[in-house]
Write a protein that holds these residues in place. Structure first.
Motif, PDB file in Angstrom:
ATOM      1  N   ARG A 199       0.844  -1.188   0.000  1.00  0.00           N
ATOM      2  CA  ARG A 199       0.000   0.000   0.000  1.00  0.00           C
ATOM      3  C   ARG A 199       0.887   1.248   0.000  1.00  0.00           C
ATOM      4  NH1 ARG A 199      -5.145  -2.033   1.574  1.00  0.00           N
ATOM      5  NH2 ARG A 199      -4.984  -4.048   2.642  1.00  0.00           N
TER       6      ARG A 199
ATOM      7  N   SER B  27      -9.026  12.947  -0.395  1.00  0.00           N
ATOM      8  CA  SER B  27      -9.375  11.911   0.589  1.00  0.00           C
ATOM      9  C   SER B  27      -8.145  11.131   1.039  1.00  0.00           C
ATOM     10  CB  SER B  27     -10.413  10.950  -0.003  1.00  0.00           C
ATOM     11  OG  SER B  27     -11.555  11.633  -0.451  1.00  0.00           O
TER      12      SER B  27
ATOM     13  N   GLU C 163      -7.046  10.253   3.866  1.00  0.00           N
ATOM     14  CA  GLU C 163      -7.246   9.293   4.949  1.00  0.00           C
ATOM     15  C   GLU C 163      -7.574   7.901   4.422  1.00  0.00           C
ATOM     16  OE1 GLU C 163      -8.243  13.417   6.278  1.00  0.00           O
ATOM     17  OE2 GLU C 163      -8.834  12.132   4.612  1.00  0.00           O
ATOM     18  N   THR C 164      -8.254   7.826   3.287  1.00  0.00           N
ATOM     19  CA  THR C 164      -8.584   6.524   2.700  1.00  0.00           C
ATOM     20  C   THR C 164      -7.589   6.116   1.628  1.00  0.00           C
ATOM     21  OG1 THR C 164     -10.090   7.607   1.124  1.00  0.00           O
ATOM     22  CG2 THR C 164     -11.031   6.811   3.200  1.00  0.00           C
ATOM     23  N   ARG C 165      -6.991   7.085   0.950  1.00  0.00           N
ATOM     24  CA  ARG C 165      -6.091   6.765  -0.160  1.00  0.00           C
ATOM     25  C   ARG C 165      -4.783   6.146   0.321  1.00  0.00           C
ATOM     26  NH1 ARG C 165      -7.715   6.107  -5.053  1.00  0.00           N
ATOM     27  NH2 ARG C 165      -6.499   7.579  -6.277  1.00  0.00           N
TER      28      ARG C 165
ATOM     29  N   ALA D 213      -4.477   3.692   2.050  1.00  0.00           N
ATOM     30  CA  ALA D 213      -4.660   2.237   2.073  1.00  0.00           C
ATOM     31  C   ALA D 213      -4.727   1.640   0.674  1.00  0.00           C
ATOM     32  CB  ALA D 213      -5.935   1.883   2.848  1.00  0.00           C
ATOM     33  N   ASN D 214      -4.603   2.482  -0.362  1.00  0.00           N
ATOM     34  CA  ASN D 214      -4.664   1.990  -1.742  1.00  0.00           C
ATOM     35  C   ASN D 214      -3.313   1.474  -2.205  1.00  0.00           C
ATOM     36  OD1 ASN D 214      -6.998   4.568  -2.830  1.00  0.00           O
ATOM     37  ND2 ASN D 214      -7.409   2.546  -1.975  1.00  0.00           N
TER      38      ASN D 214
END
Length: 331
Positions: free
Chosen positions: A111, A146, A148-150, A152-153
């Motif tokens: 990630r 975003s 905070e979520t990216r 984890a990509n």
């Protein structure tokens, strides 16, 4: 006020590669210095050897098939004399690089947040959560929505421009003393480019970092850098303060680069005739002489490579012919 200290000194750095066609010389006796708080620009056509120079400074050229000679002094320490274990302690912390190709710079199976946080955990001693919070902050600053979520990509879930922003974050999170930026904003739109350039400028202003800034846009080089090196076919052909080199270019190649820039009201572009030679076509003498518009004054051009010689305070040129001291003089 004391003079700025020299952070990086490259001395007679040459790089060659063993290929099926024989040994090819990609860089030849490159010399440069960068002081603390300075942004040094490196300008030249694609294929001139700029990225190879950056990789050689970072110690990223495998030997073999590569062969690197010369010295790379960081704060007086020759990086080429250090074992890999010692060099690994410096890379990513004190010396960082923003790679031109984000696809090869990112590991596809991890990630992106983990990859950017790893240098913070190793070099800054941060635990995972505070390291990730800093990564989120940098993602926000480079324009990743975003964050905070990216974090984890995976890299394949980002566009090319977004991957480039991740690589930029990775290069500046540890606040390095020396940053090598290899066309850091080449795949970004102008708005985000301006934000990234401002981040790099803040790094210089706040931490007195030294930056080797590799770029192909003369306007960006003029805006970002105090001094500039002009590279052609693996050699430095002109160097000096940005204003002096751009306003009074003395090497025919530098003059050609400036004339080829689109100008408001100009009837047509003035491209440099011919093409950059491949590494297998490098000539014995001046490598630019087959494309040079100046009349032959000396048989040395085809036989002996010219050395960088001073032409005015702080400005040096490698040319047997020596063009006029202003590009407009040839119009």
């Amino acid at each position: 006020m004391t003079d700025p200290q020299t952070v990086l000194s490259v001395q007679d750095l040459s790089v060659s590669f063993d290929t099926p066609q024989g040994l090819v010389n990609v860089l030849e006796r490159v010399n440069l210095e960068i002081r603390e708080g300075e942004v040094l620009g490196l300008l030249g056509e694609s294929g001139a050897g700029k990225s190879v120079l950056a990789d050689a400074i970072m110690g990223l050229i495998p030997e073999p098939p590569g062969k690197v000679t010369g010295r790379v002094l960081y704060s007086g320490t020759d990086l080429r004399s250090l074992p890999e274990s010692e060099l690994a302690k410096i890379r990513g912390k004190e010396i960082a690089m923003i790679f031109q190709d984000p696809t090869s710079a990112l590991n596809p199976v991890f990630r992106v947040g983990h990859q950017v946080a790893e240098p913070l955990e190793i070099h800054a001693g941060l635990k995972r959560r505070p390291a990730m919070l800093r990564v989120i902050d940098f993602f926000r600053r480079v324009g990743i929505p975003s964050p905070e979520t990216r974090v984890a990509n995976y890299p394949h879930q980002f566009s090319g421009g977004m991957r480039q922003r991740v690589v930029i974050s990775m290069g500046i999170t540890c606040h390095p003393k020396l940053l090598i930026a290899d066309e850091p904003t080449c795949s970004l739109d102008v708005t985000i480019q301006a934000q990234i350039l401002e981040l790099i400028r803040n790094l210089v202003d706040e931490l007195r970092s030294a930056v080797l800034f590799i770029f192909n846009d003369l306007a960006v080089i003029s805006h970002m850098c105090q001094r500039v090196l002009i590279m052609y076919a693996g050699q430095i052909v002109e160097e000096g303060p940005v204003d002096d080199v751009f306003e009074h270019p003395r090497h025919p190649y530098t003059q050609g680069l400036i004339r080829s820039v689109p100008r408001l009201g100009a009837r047509r572009l003035e491209p440099i005739p011919g093409h950059l030679p491949s590494v297998h076509e490098y000539l014995q003498g001046c490598r630019f002489h087959p494309r040079c518009p100046l009349p032959d004054k000396d048989a040395h051009c085809a036989q002996v490579s010219p050395a960088l010689e001073p032409v005015r305070a702080g400005q040096r040129v490698a040319c047997w012919k020596m063009g006029p001291d202003d590009v407009d003089a040839q119009r």
